[in-house]
Write an enzyme that holds these catalytic residues in place. Structure first.
Site, mmCIF file in Angstrom:
data_model
loop_
_atom_site.group_PDB
_atom_site.id
_atom_site.type_symbol
_atom_site.label_atom_id
_atom_site.label_comp_id
_atom_site.label_asym_id
_atom_site.label_seq_id
_atom_site.Cartn_x
_atom_site.Cartn_y
_atom_site.Cartn_z
ATOM 1 N N PHE A 111 -11.344 -7.924 13.555
ATOM 2 C CA PHE A 111 -10.211 -8.309 12.706
ATOM 3 C C PHE A 111 -9.913 -7.191 11.708
ATOM 4 O O PHE A 111 -10.810 -6.659 11.067
ATOM 5 C CB PHE A 111 -10.545 -9.612 11.966
ATOM 6 N N GLN A 112 -8.678 -6.842 11.601
ATOM 7 C CA GLN A 112 -8.207 -5.789 10.684
ATOM 8 C C GLN A 112 -8.924 -4.461 10.936
ATOM 9 O O GLN A 112 -9.237 -3.743 9.999
ATOM 10 C CB GLN A 112 -8.349 -6.218 9.224
ATOM 11 N N LYS A 148 -17.635 -1.086 5.857
ATOM 12 C CA LYS A 148 -18.070 -2.096 4.897
ATOM 13 C C LYS A 148 -19.588 -2.123 4.744
ATOM 14 O O LYS A 148 -20.106 -2.308 3.643
ATOM 15 C CB LYS A 148 -17.562 -3.478 5.353
ATOM 16 N N MET A 208 24.061 9.331 2.961
ATOM 17 C CA MET A 208 23.981 10.590 3.693
ATOM 18 C C MET A 208 24.273 10.379 5.171
ATOM 19 O O MET A 208 24.933 11.185 5.820
ATOM 20 C CB MET A 208 22.598 11.220 3.489
ATOM 21 N N GLU A 234 0.821 -1.217 0.000
ATOM 22 C CA GLU A 234 0.000 0.000 0.000
ATOM 23 C C GLU A 234 0.852 1.264 0.000
ATOM 24 O O GLU A 234 0.442 2.298 -0.522
ATOM 25 C CB GLU A 234 -0.951 0.017 1.200
#
Lengths: 152, 601
Positions: free
Chosen positions: B136-137, B186, B501, B74
């Site tokens: 969940f999630q 959802k 760096m 993502e």
């Protein structure tokens, strides 16, 4: 909205504010040739108490959004009261912070950018919340719990 | 407080159903969401599905207008949306599921917030009935994203989906651009949606006004009377597409120009008035022009600490005129004499008009001595580099040749670190939106996905990702996306086998104690083989005489992504440098070489 002033209470004996809240005399340097010595805006100017009255959209999460903003700029909120207004879509937050005028200006600018913040004004009396809670104390039900703790 | 309502039986209502449909067809929230995206003209979405957004992916399945590009992580979707937006000026869109999918978007959101990139992130969430149950999630991404987005919405009612998506696009692209997150539960995606609400009211969102005429007058008065003015140009000019107006202002006034890291390309590098980039690794002339000026006209820049160095010694004689679209930026870091609030393109047009009016009326600015002085710095302290003593390739040479061979129309996306600074210094940018990088947040791993997004937005342009070996390993999984989806980007890995760096700072400030900054990138991984495993062309180059040939070979490949592993000197450092926390006056042109700026007038 002027419920409290309808019962003019005798001026309550205010508790002596802690020394940190005492408005210290401003120590801004005279604007002479030395003003170039100090460049950039500072974060350590003397702090005073300021009360902001903020109209916000009455959405879930708006309190978190406002408080996250204060936290991100490392400001501590002294008092915070949220209540409804005559418009059910709008809430009023009264926020008291102990910061310098310059910091207040910056945080107000940031606050104004929040999409859910509709209007901001600074209340002339930073002790407004305390005074009003004192008034409730004398004329109505006593503040309890956290509310009382905030007042004293 | 008026919402825009359209009743479904109104004759004026735009057709929502296919022509010929008699009864209004109620769509689900997911279909309404996709329909709104189509109505807003979205053509590409970068995303990765998951349980909570399955209804949305089902609705996307039928969309002919929207191409969904399936990423491998993502974060890649978010940076791709950023690259898409930065290269094209359109709003980039990324899509993720609830929980970990959404939290993986936090880095791109923060990055877009710092660099003012207009993106809309759409995330699914668990059903509103399950919220707060540690389902969940489940993650409260609306709250998580609060400090790093312009705004974030949580939609639990299907009737609000269409309006919220439309408002999110409006917020992202209006005023100071920025990321907006829309989290949709959802159950809202699956329920029937009433789409009559077209926009949320948002009484607190006020689009910016244009600069006050008296402020423009004051600003021009200061520009006319100043002896040593400079135009300090920032990324806002890129976002506002103000390059033509900016060039006009510069040429009509003759004032020297410096462009910040975010603004590279908005003013042509080849222009004689261009003094280079100011800041920690800016050119000596760029830093000195800003530092010695008596008037800084800031156009869409924000006086970042990497530009100003130590604040109390920054440009001690300068008065500041600050043009910005964000009122909170004006006076944030430095007291401002004149604030010009509004779209910078509009502001510059007003400045040009007012300047022309004043000079036509006889005002005669005297900047000649100052311009001579700045040109002197530019001549005396050009950017340069040493040939490495160990006989290895100079990374600056590779990047310089890359810029020369790719040409001014190529888009360059870079990661963060030494290669980013070299790519900003040694590639000549002539046009805006050709230089994409993570300036504010400094996100390693930005380059590959951002190049992917840019290539999707501008399929006709050559897109190079100039990346470091450290950065590349953070997001190289998106090469699979590029190979599968037919997005032929080119990646130049400036492989110095180190987090360069970090290593440079350790060499300069930590007695060469290279704690955790060296990578075995010449052995593990084998970047050429890795590229081939991802279905890309993999090339390697470790001799200076092969650089041109390798770049040309990479340019010749047009049917799949190319990765070139340039093995460069391990010891090269970025110069000039203003060490962190020191004054711009202490700039080092090379190690322990301090330039002589000459006496002030």
């Amino acid at each position: 909205m002027t419920l409290l002033s309808a019962y003019p209470p005798p001026p309550p004996p205010l508790p002596t504010p802690p020394t940190a809240y005492l408005a210290s005399t401003p120590t801004t340097p005279a604007p002479d040739a030395t003003h170039h010595a100090q460049r950039g805006t500072t974060m350590n100017a003397p702090a005073t108490r300021h009360a902001l009255s903020v109209l916000v959209e009455n959405n879930p999460g708006v309190l978190a959004r406002v408080s996250v903003l204060f936290a991100r700029r490392n400001f501590n909120i002294d008092h915070l009261v949220v209540g409804p207004t005559e418009d059910s879509k709008v809430s009023r937050m009264t926020i008291v912070v102990n910061v310098s005028a310059e910091q207040l200006h910056k945080v107000t600018n940031q606050l104004d950018k929040l999409v859910e913040v509709i209007h901001i004004e600074e209340l002339p009396d930073a002790d407004a919340i305390r005074t009003q809670l004192w008034a409730i104390n004398d004329n109505g039900p006593r503040p309890v719990g956290a509310m009382a703790a905030a007042a004293f | 407080m008026t919402a825009t309502h359209l009743s479904s039986d109104s004759l004026d209502a735009p057709a929502r159903q296919p022509a010929g449909a008699s009864a209004p067809v109620t769509r689900t929230g997911a279909q309404a969401l996709v329909g709104t995206l189509e109505r807003l003209g979205v053509e590409h979405i970068f995303g990765l599905p998951g349980g909570a957004v399955l209804p949305l992916y089902d609705a996307l399945y039928h969309s002919e207008q929207i191409r969904h590009i399936l990423v491998r992580h993502e974060q890649g979707a978010g940076h791709a949306a950023q690259g898409y937006a930065a290269a094209s000026g359109k709003v980039g869109v990324c899509l993720a599921t609830s929980g970990p999918g959404a939290t993986n978007l936090v880095t791109p959101l923060a990055d877009a917030n710092m660099d003012s990139v207009p993106i809309v992130a759409i995330t699914g969430n668990v059903a509103s009935t399950a919220m707060g149950s540690d389902a969940f999630q489940e993650a409260d991404i609306r709250a998580i994203s609060m400090p790093v987005t312009k705004h974030s919405f949580l939609v639990t009612r299907p009737d609000e989906i269409a309006a919220t998506i439309a408002s999110a696009f409006h917020l992202a692209s209006t005023g100071r651009p920025g990321p907006v997150l829309v989290d949709v539960t959802k159950d809202a995606l699956t329920a029937a949606a009433d789409e009559s609400l077209l926009q949320l009211p948002m009484p607190g969102f006020r689009p910016p006004s244009s600069a006050a005429p008296e402020a423009v007058r004051d600003a021009v008065e200061l520009m006319l009377t100043a002896r040593r003015p400079v135009l300090y140009v920032g990324g806002g000019c890129v976002r506002a597409d103000a390059h033509a107006e900016l060039r006009q202002l510069a040429e009509v006034t003759g004032i020297p120009v410096v462009t910040t890291l975010m603004a590279r390309g908005v003013f042509p590098d080849s222009h004689p008035q261009h003094m280079g980039m100011p800041g920690m690794h800016g050119s000596v002339s760029g830093v000195a022009t800003l530092q010695k000026s008596d008037l800084i006209v800031s156009l869409g820049a924000r006086f970042d600490d990497r530009v100003t160095g130590r604040k109390d010694t920054f440009a001690p004689q300068a008065t500041i005129v600050h043009a910005d679209i964000d009122p909170a930026e004006i006076g944030k870091n430095f007291p401002t004499a004149v604030g010009l609030l509004g779209d910078v393109r509009d502001t510059i047009t007003q400045l040009v008009l007012e300047w022309s009016r004043r000079t036509a009326a006889g005002a005669a600015p005297d900047h000649a001595a100052w311009i001579r002085r700045t040109q002197g710095w530019k001549r005396r302290y050009p950017l340069g580099y040493d040939v490495p003593s160990d006989g290895a390739m100079a990374p600056q040479y590779v990047i310089e040749r890359l810029g020369a061979l790719a040409g001014p129309d190529a888009i360059v996306a870079s990661g963060v670190g030494q290669h980013q600074m070299w790519a900003s210094q040694f590639i000549s940018y002539e046009h805006p939106r050709r230089w994409l990088n993570s300036g504010g947040l400094g996100t390693m791993g930005y380059a590959v996905p951002a190049a992917m997004g840019a290539k999707v937005a501008m399929p006709g342009s050559t897109v190079w990702a100039v990346d470091g070996d450290g950065c590349f390993q953070m997001t190289n999984q998106e090469l699979a996306t590029c190979a599968v989806e037919g997005i032929p980007i080119k990646v130049a890995i400036i492989n110095n086998a180190a987090l360069g760096m970090v290593k440079q700072w350790q060499a300069l400030f930590y007695s060469e104690r290279f704690s955790a900054s060296q990578l075995p990138s010449t052995q593990i991984p084998d970047f050429a083989l890795l590229a081939q495993a991802y279905g890309c062309e993999g090339l390697r180059c470790d001799r200076p005489e092969d650089v041109d040939r390798t770049i040309e070979a990479a340019m010749a490949v047009d049917d799949r992504p190319v990765v070139v592993d340039f093995r460069v000197s391990k010891d090269a450092m970025v110069w000039p440098m203003v060490a962190a926390g020191t004054s711009n006056d202490d700039i080092q042109h090379a190690r322990d070489v301090r330039p002589d700026f000459g006496d002030d007038e």
